[in-house]
Design an enzyme around this catalytic site. Sequence first.
Site, PDB file in Angstrom:
ATOM      1  N   GLU A   1       6.719   7.934 -18.046  1.00 14.63           N
ATOM      2  CA  GLU A   1       7.253   9.300 -17.923  1.00 14.63           C
ATOM      3  C   GLU A   1       8.322   9.337 -16.834  1.00 14.63           C
ATOM      4  O   GLU A   1       9.380   9.961 -16.997  1.00 14.63           O
ATOM      5  CB  GLU A   1       6.120  10.289 -17.587  1.00 14.63           C
ATOM      6  CG  GLU A   1       5.142  10.570 -18.720  1.00 14.63           C
ATOM      7  CD  GLU A   1       4.108   9.452 -18.942  1.00 14.63           C
ATOM      8  OE1 GLU A   1       4.090   8.485 -18.160  1.00 14.63           O
ATOM      9  OE2 GLU A   1       3.327   9.552 -19.914  1.00 14.63           O
TER      10      GLU A   1
ATOM     11  N   GLU B   1       4.068   0.552 -11.266  1.00 15.17           N
ATOM     12  CA  GLU B   1       5.428   0.504 -10.718  1.00 15.17           C
ATOM     13  C   GLU B   1       6.341   1.572 -11.340  1.00 15.17           C
ATOM     14  O   GLU B   1       7.497   1.320 -11.659  1.00 15.17           O
ATOM     15  CB  GLU B   1       6.021  -0.892 -10.890  1.00 15.17           C
ATOM     16  CG  GLU B   1       5.003  -1.943 -10.503  1.00 15.17           C
ATOM     17  CD  GLU B   1       5.513  -3.078  -9.674  1.00 15.17           C
ATOM     18  OE1 GLU B   1       6.647  -3.026  -9.216  1.00 15.17           O
ATOM     19  OE2 GLU B   1       4.725  -4.012  -9.470  1.00 15.17           O
TER      20      GLU B   1
ATOM     21  N   ALA C   1      -2.227  10.658  -4.380  1.00 13.30           N
ATOM     22  CA  ALA C   1      -0.758  10.567  -4.529  1.00 13.30           C
ATOM     23  C   ALA C   1      -0.360   9.236  -5.144  1.00 13.30           C
ATOM     24  O   ALA C   1      -0.493   8.191  -4.509  1.00 13.30           O
ATOM     25  CB  ALA C   1      -0.076  10.721  -3.168  1.00 13.30           C
ATOM     26  N   GLY C   2       0.089   9.303  -6.404  1.00 13.58           N
ATOM     27  CA  GLY C   2       0.570   8.101  -7.090  1.00 13.58           C
ATOM     28  C   GLY C   2       2.038   8.265  -7.411  1.00 13.58           C
ATOM     29  O   GLY C   2       2.907   7.908  -6.618  1.00 13.58           O
TER      30      GLY C   2
ATOM     31  N   GLY D   1       0.814  -1.215   0.000  1.00 12.34           N
ATOM     32  CA  GLY D   1       0.000   0.000   0.000  1.00 12.34           C
ATOM     33  C   GLY D   1       0.844   1.259   0.000  1.00 12.34           C
ATOM     34  O   GLY D   1       1.255   1.747   1.064  1.00 12.34           O
TER      35      GLY D   1
ATOM     36  N   HIS E   1      -5.345 -10.571 -36.172  1.00 17.42           N
ATOM     37  CA  HIS E   1      -6.586 -11.347 -35.943  1.00 17.42           C
ATOM     38  C   HIS E   1      -7.813 -10.676 -36.561  1.00 17.42           C
ATOM     39  O   HIS E   1      -8.918 -11.231 -36.473  1.00 17.42           O
ATOM     40  CB  HIS E   1      -6.821 -11.548 -34.436  1.00 17.42           C
ATOM     41  CG  HIS E   1      -5.970 -12.620 -33.814  1.00 17.42           C
ATOM     42  ND1 HIS E   1      -4.610 -12.496 -33.663  1.00 17.42           N
ATOM     43  CD2 HIS E   1      -6.292 -13.840 -33.304  1.00 17.42           C
ATOM     44  CE1 HIS E   1      -4.121 -13.593 -33.075  1.00 17.42           C
ATOM     45  NE2 HIS E   1      -5.128 -14.414 -32.862  1.00 17.42           N
TER      46      HIS E   1
HETATM   47  C1  FAD Z   1      -3.921  -2.460 -12.020  1.00 17.87           C
HETATM   48  C2  FAD Z   1      -3.144  -1.582 -11.090  1.00 17.87           C
HETATM   49  C3  FAD Z   1      -2.482  -2.149 -10.009  1.00 17.87           C
HETATM   50  C4  FAD Z   1      -1.778  -1.327  -9.123  1.00 17.87           C
HETATM   51  N1  FAD Z   1      -1.213  -1.901  -8.007  1.00 17.87           N
HETATM   52  C5  FAD Z   1      -0.636  -1.099  -7.059  1.00 17.87           C
HETATM   53  C6  FAD Z   1      -0.164  -1.661  -5.828  1.00 17.87           C
HETATM   54  O1  FAD Z   1      -0.199  -2.877  -5.613  1.00 17.87           O
HETATM   55  N2  FAD Z   1       0.331  -0.811  -4.890  1.00 17.87           N
HETATM   56  C7  FAD Z   1       0.410   0.531  -5.088  1.00 17.87           C
HETATM   57  O2  FAD Z   1       0.857   1.233  -4.182  1.00 17.87           O
HETATM   58  N3  FAD Z   1      -0.039   1.104  -6.258  1.00 17.87           N
HETATM   59  C8  FAD Z   1      -0.551   0.309  -7.220  1.00 17.87           C
HETATM   60  N4  FAD Z   1      -1.035   0.860  -8.401  1.00 17.87           N
HETATM   61  C9  FAD Z   1      -0.937   2.300  -8.592  1.00 17.87           C
HETATM   62  C10 FAD Z   1       0.134   2.719  -9.605  1.00 17.87           C
HETATM   63  O3  FAD Z   1       1.411   2.493  -9.064  1.00 17.87           O
HETATM   64  C11 FAD Z   1      -0.134   4.186  -9.947  1.00 17.87           C
HETATM   65  O4  FAD Z   1      -1.309   4.206 -10.723  1.00 17.87           O
HETATM   66  C12 FAD Z   1       1.025   4.827 -10.674  1.00 17.87           C
HETATM   67  O5  FAD Z   1       2.121   4.980  -9.803  1.00 17.87           O
HETATM   68  C13 FAD Z   1       0.635   6.224 -11.228  1.00 17.87           C
HETATM   69  O6  FAD Z   1       0.060   6.998 -10.227  1.00 17.87           O
HETATM   70  P1  FAD Z   1      -1.356   7.740 -10.499  1.00 17.87           P
HETATM   71  O7  FAD Z   1      -2.283   6.701 -11.034  1.00 17.87           O
HETATM   72  O8  FAD Z   1      -1.747   8.451  -9.280  1.00 17.87           O
HETATM   73  O9  FAD Z   1      -1.061   8.738 -11.665  1.00 17.87           O
HETATM   74  P2  FAD Z   1      -0.472  10.238 -11.501  1.00 17.87           P
HETATM   75  O10 FAD Z   1       0.693  10.227 -10.597  1.00 17.87           O
HETATM   76  O11 FAD Z   1      -1.587  11.160 -11.189  1.00 17.87           O
HETATM   77  O12 FAD Z   1       0.027  10.505 -12.975  1.00 17.87           O
HETATM   78  C14 FAD Z   1      -0.840  10.889 -14.044  1.00 17.87           C
HETATM   79  C15 FAD Z   1       0.012  11.191 -15.267  1.00 17.87           C
HETATM   80  O13 FAD Z   1       0.910  12.287 -14.970  1.00 17.87           O
HETATM   81  C16 FAD Z   1       2.236  11.876 -15.226  1.00 17.87           C
HETATM   82  N5  FAD Z   1       3.161  12.498 -14.274  1.00 17.87           N
HETATM   83  C17 FAD Z   1       3.026  12.620 -12.936  1.00 17.87           C
HETATM   84  N6  FAD Z   1       4.101  13.201 -12.405  1.00 17.87           N
HETATM   85  C18 FAD Z   1       4.954  13.449 -13.417  1.00 17.87           C
HETATM   86  C19 FAD Z   1       6.259  14.027 -13.514  1.00 17.87           C
HETATM   87  N7  FAD Z   1       6.926  14.441 -12.430  1.00 17.87           N
HETATM   88  N8  FAD Z   1       6.840  14.128 -14.735  1.00 17.87           N
HETATM   89  C20 FAD Z   1       6.182  13.693 -15.844  1.00 17.87           C
HETATM   90  N9  FAD Z   1       4.951  13.131 -15.818  1.00 17.87           N
HETATM   91  C21 FAD Z   1       4.354  13.007 -14.621  1.00 17.87           C
HETATM   92  C22 FAD Z   1       2.238  10.367 -15.055  1.00 17.87           C
HETATM   93  O14 FAD Z   1       3.366   9.758 -15.701  1.00 17.87           O
HETATM   94  C23 FAD Z   1       0.903  10.002 -15.664  1.00 17.87           C
HETATM   95  O15 FAD Z   1       1.023   9.931 -17.053  1.00 17.87           O
HETATM   96  C24 FAD Z   1      -1.710   0.069  -9.340  1.00 17.87           C
HETATM   97  C25 FAD Z   1      -2.346   0.634 -10.452  1.00 17.87           C
HETATM   98  C26 FAD Z   1      -3.049  -0.174 -11.319  1.00 17.87           C
HETATM   99  C27 FAD Z   1      -3.739   0.451 -12.486  1.00 17.87           C
END
Ligand code: FAD
Length: 387
Positions: A367, A363, A130-131, A124, A338
């Site tokens: 970007e 992961e 925050a991603g 988690g 296909h």
């Molecule tokens: C199926 C699935 C499984 C997952 N499993 C896990 C898990 O087990 N544990 C966990 O913790 N998370 C998990 N995630 C979350 C995943 O790691 C995040 O979705 C990912 O890190 C991106 O974060 P965000 O979705 O908040 O996108 P955001 O951070 O909001 O990014 C949105 C866009 O902005 C771009 N961006 C953001 N900051 C920058 C920057 N500084 N420079 C350039 N571009 C930028 C990104 O590259 C992206 O294109 C999972 C996601 C999915 C879809």
Amino acid sequence: MDLSLTKEQEQFAQTFEKFCQEQIAPRAQDMDRSGELSQDNWRALVEMGFLGLHYPESVGGVGADWVMCAMAEESLAKACASTFLSAGASSGLCGGPIFHFGSDAQKKRWLTPLIQGDIVGCFGLTEPGAGTDAASIQTRAKKAGDKFVLNGEKALITNAPIADVACVMAVTDPDAGPGGVTCFVVDLSKKGVTKTAAYRKMGLRGSPTGGLVFEDVELSADDVVGTEGAGFMQAMMTLESGRIGMSHFGIGIAEAAMEASMRYAMEREAFGKPIAKKQAVHFKIADMKIEIDAARLMARRVAWLKATDQPCSDLASVSKLYATEMAVRVTDLAVQIHGGWGYTDDYIVDRLYRDARLGPIGEGTSEIQRELIARALLDGGQDVAST
Ligand SMILES: Cc1cc2nc3c(=O)[nH]c(=O)nc-3n(C[C@H](O)[C@H](O)[C@H](O)COP(=O)(O)OP(=O)(O)OC[C@H]3O[C@@H](n4cnc5c(N)ncnc54)[C@H](O)[C@@H]3O)c2cc1C
């Protein structure tokens, strides 16, 4: 760099590939349709020792080397990417921090059951707000005497709907930036933990993804993984291994797409001949092969660097980015070969195309990989405070 395989590695790869094709792949399409992780696939993974491949026998693992792990991961992702993702989140993302930084008691209580498949784990880090910018997480573990009280929300977490335990990153010192984040091993049956409903996803539907809400969850000092304040660094190290796994995810999916396309092209006739006789189809198959080979060589280089204890953070990013974006291109070509049938779930390429799309997001997005690669070149590889 020596990429030759020992007899043992070759035999292991062949056995694992056969096992995955016979025991795992047949259920992949049903998992995609039902949106559920197959218990039979989980049991098969346990039987094969997949969940313990990376770990030594002292904690119940198999002690396979990095090259063996790479080949096994490719085979599993090729057979069923959903099973691969859930297995990696449980034994790798959740088990990893416990193995590298946890106490003996945590290893005994959590890691060995994770490896033996008796429990399911998750990792988690991501939150609704925050991603990529992981240093801005808001989940808080406030110290109260010798205890901590956990409050906050995690989102998009692989296995959350079915997990028994989670490694959760939470802020323990709000003034210390990334140095104020601590990793906790959280028993998800504790009072105050709520699992949100699983998301309905584009792909990887057999791997449940959900959220975790923590409301005044009591944790003890024994639940801290390693030391207080080391959580951010631990998360980044865990994600580096995760990136290596994601390369194998891309390669495995692309290999499955290429093989399916070759089978289909030889069966499907148009204008009186199998479409495999058409130059336009040849070119697509050739492009698939070239791209998969390039990605595999990059991934094997990383496995070799790991096996020989050399730094490879930037090359892991190069490999993750190329392999996952390659899988998107290759599965797109596979759908094209296909024709209309590729757009239905009568054939597996529809699933592969949707599954592959996680690769450039999870992961560490593409970007961010590009940022990491450029920074490693331009300023000697400073770590960035992001996933
Ligand atoms: C199926 C699935 C499984 C997952 N499993 C896990 C898990 O087990 N544990 C966990 O913790 N998370 C998990 N995630 C979350 C995943 O790691 C995040 O979705 C990912 O890190 C991106 O974060 P965000 O979705 O908040 O996108 P955001 O951070 O909001 O990014 C949105 C866009 O902005 C771009 N961006 C953001 N900051 C920058 C920057 N500084 N420079 C350039 N571009 C930028 C990104 O590259 C992206 O294109 C999972 C996601 C999915 C879809």
